[in-house]
Design an enzyme around this catalytic site. Sequence first.
Site, PDB file in Angstrom:
ATOM      1  N   SER A 241       0.851  -1.188   0.000  1.00 31.35           N
ATOM      2  CA  SER A 241       0.000   0.000   0.000  1.00 31.35           C
ATOM      3  C   SER A 241       0.885   1.234   0.000  1.00 31.35           C
ATOM      4  CB  SER A 241      -0.907   0.007   1.235  1.00 31.35           C
ATOM      5  OG  SER A 241      -0.129   0.302   2.382  1.00 31.35           O
ATOM      6  N   LYS A 242       0.226   2.367  -0.104  1.00 34.88           N
ATOM      7  CA  LYS A 242       0.941   3.642  -0.232  1.00 34.88           C
ATOM      8  C   LYS A 242       1.984   3.833   0.879  1.00 34.88           C
ATOM      9  CE  LYS A 242       1.706   7.059  -2.667  1.00 34.88           C
ATOM     10  NZ  LYS A 242       2.194   6.844  -4.023  1.00 34.88           N
ATOM     11  N   ARG A 243       1.657   3.279   2.060  1.00 36.13           N
ATOM     12  CA  ARG A 243       2.603   3.529   3.153  1.00 36.13           C
ATOM     13  C   ARG A 243       3.920   2.788   2.952  1.00 36.13           C
ATOM     14  NH1 ARG A 243       2.167  -0.838   6.527  1.00 36.13           N
ATOM     15  NH2 ARG A 243       0.354  -1.708   5.515  1.00 36.13           N
ATOM     16  N   HIS A 244       3.976   1.858   1.991  1.00 38.18           N
ATOM     17  CA  HIS A 244       5.248   1.191   1.683  1.00 38.18           C
ATOM     18  C   HIS A 244       6.085   1.983   0.684  1.00 38.18           C
ATOM     19  CE1 HIS A 244       2.829  -2.394   2.995  1.00 38.18           C
ATOM     20  NE2 HIS A 244       3.924  -2.559   3.686  1.00 38.18           N
ATOM     21  N   GLY A 245       5.583   3.151   0.282  1.00 37.41           N
ATOM     22  CA  GLY A 245       6.328   3.948  -0.695  1.00 37.41           C
ATOM     23  C   GLY A 245       5.605   3.960  -2.022  1.00 37.41           C
TER      24      GLY A 245
END
Length: 466
Positions: A241-245
Site C-alpha cells: 500500500s501507499k505507506r510502503h512507498g
Amino acid sequence: MAQDLVTRFAPSPTGFLHIGGARTALFNWLYARGRGGKFLLRIEDTDRARSTPEATQAILDGLAWLGLDHDGEPISQFARADRHAEVANQLLAEGKAYKCFSTQDEIAAFRDAARAEGRSTLFHSPWRDADPVTFPDLPYVVRIKAPQDGETVIRDQVQGDVTIRNDQLDDMVMLRADGTPVYMLAVVVDDHDMGVTHVIRGDDHLNNAARQMMIYDAMGWDVPTWAHIPLIHGADGKKLSKRHGALGAQEYQAMGYPAAGMRNYLARLGWSHGDDEFFTDAQAKEWFDLGGIGKSPARFDVKKLENLCGQHMAQADDAALQHEIIAFLAAAGLPAITISRQDGLRAALPYVKERSKTFPELLDKAHFILTERPIAPDDKAAKALDPVSRGILSQLTPHLRTVRWERDALEAVLNDFAAAQDTKFGKLAGPLRAALAGRAVTPSVFDMMLVLGREETLARLEEAAA
Ligand code: GLU
C-alpha cells in the site's frame, strides 16, 4: 504448439500502472517472448464511470517505459460489448442460459428467508426452468445455468488444483436488464476470441476463474492454462500500500531507476530461477516458466531493486544509457542536457555509471562535466580553495602542460608533485576536486581529468588558482 502461444495483459484503466500490474504484464511478456508466442494488450474499460483515457495513456506509457511491447493494437473491451451479448444470446438460444425476471426485492426476500432458515443465500431463480409461455412482459437479466452438482477443478499452474463444489456457484448474470454484458462474460469471450492460451494474472482473480469456467464449458471452448500469481506485499509482509512507498511504475521511472533493472527486479518478485538474482532480458526470456512462480506473496524490497539497478547501470552500453538518461530527464520534467554537453556526458559515462543506482545519482557524479566555467564552488569546496591551496594549484599547472594525458602519466606527475611539496596526493585531492568540479565529493580526480581533457583541466585549475 509454441507459435500458437498467446498471453495477454488486461488492465482496467482506472489509474496508473501499479507495480503489481507491471509485474503481471512482465510475466506475460516474458512467457510469450521466450516461447515465440504473442503478447496482447486488452484494456478492460467496461466500467464507464471509472475508466478514463488518461489512465489508459498512463498504462501505455508505463508499459513503454518498461519496454513491454505488445503485439497488434490494444483491444478495447467496451468496444466488443455486442460480441459479448451475442455469446450470451447464443447460450440462451441453446437453453444453457435463461431469462430471469426476478426483481431486486424478490432476490433480497429470497436471501432473507434463506438466512432465517440457515440455508445458503445463493440465489436460486424460479425462472431457471420456467415455461416461456409464463414469461411476463417485464425487464429480465440473462443468467447462465450453473452446474448443480459435481465439482469444478481449476488446474492452476501456481496454486495447483483448486476444487470448487458446484453447489457453491450461482446462476451468474451474463446480461443485465439493459442488455449490457457483465465483466465476467466479457473476459471469457475476449480471451477466447483473442486466442489466449495462457492467463497469468493476480490470484485475486482465482475465484473468478471458477465462474468463468462455466462459460467456457457452456460454449464448449478450450479453457486456457491458468496461472494465478500471489499479490505483492511490502517488506513488512502486509499487502502493498501507499505507506510502503511508491506504487506506480512511473513513479519509479521518475525516480530514475533504469528500466532494465526494474524488469530484472520485477521478474524476481515472485519468480525465481535457482539462485540467480542478476540477469539480462535474454536470460529472463529463456528461463521464465510458470513452475518457477512461488506460492507465497513476494515482498517488495527497495534495497534489492536498487542493488539490481546499480548492476544493470554498470553493465549498460554507454550509448543506450545516454539515450535512457535523456528520456528520463524528459519524463521527469527536468531540464534537458544541452547538445553541447551531451558529448561530455557520453565521455564521462564509463567513469560515473559504476555504483550509481539511479539516474539522478549518476548525473550527480557527472556534475563536473555538465557544469561550465566559471565553476562555482559549493561551501565545502570553497573551504578547500584557501590561499595556500590556490598557491599549490598554480605551481602544479605547469607540470600538466606537457605530460602525456593518460592515467599512469597523470598519476606519476601528481605523486611526484606531492612528494616535492612534502605532502601526500591525498592532500592535493581536495583542492583539485574543488577546482575541477566545485565540489568536495566527486569521481576520482584522474577520471575527471581524463574526461575533461588537458585544455579544460588547465583552464579550471588556473581559474581556481587565480
Ligand atoms: N482487468 C483485471 C484487473 O485489472 C484483470 C482481469 C484478468 O486478467 O482476467 O485486475
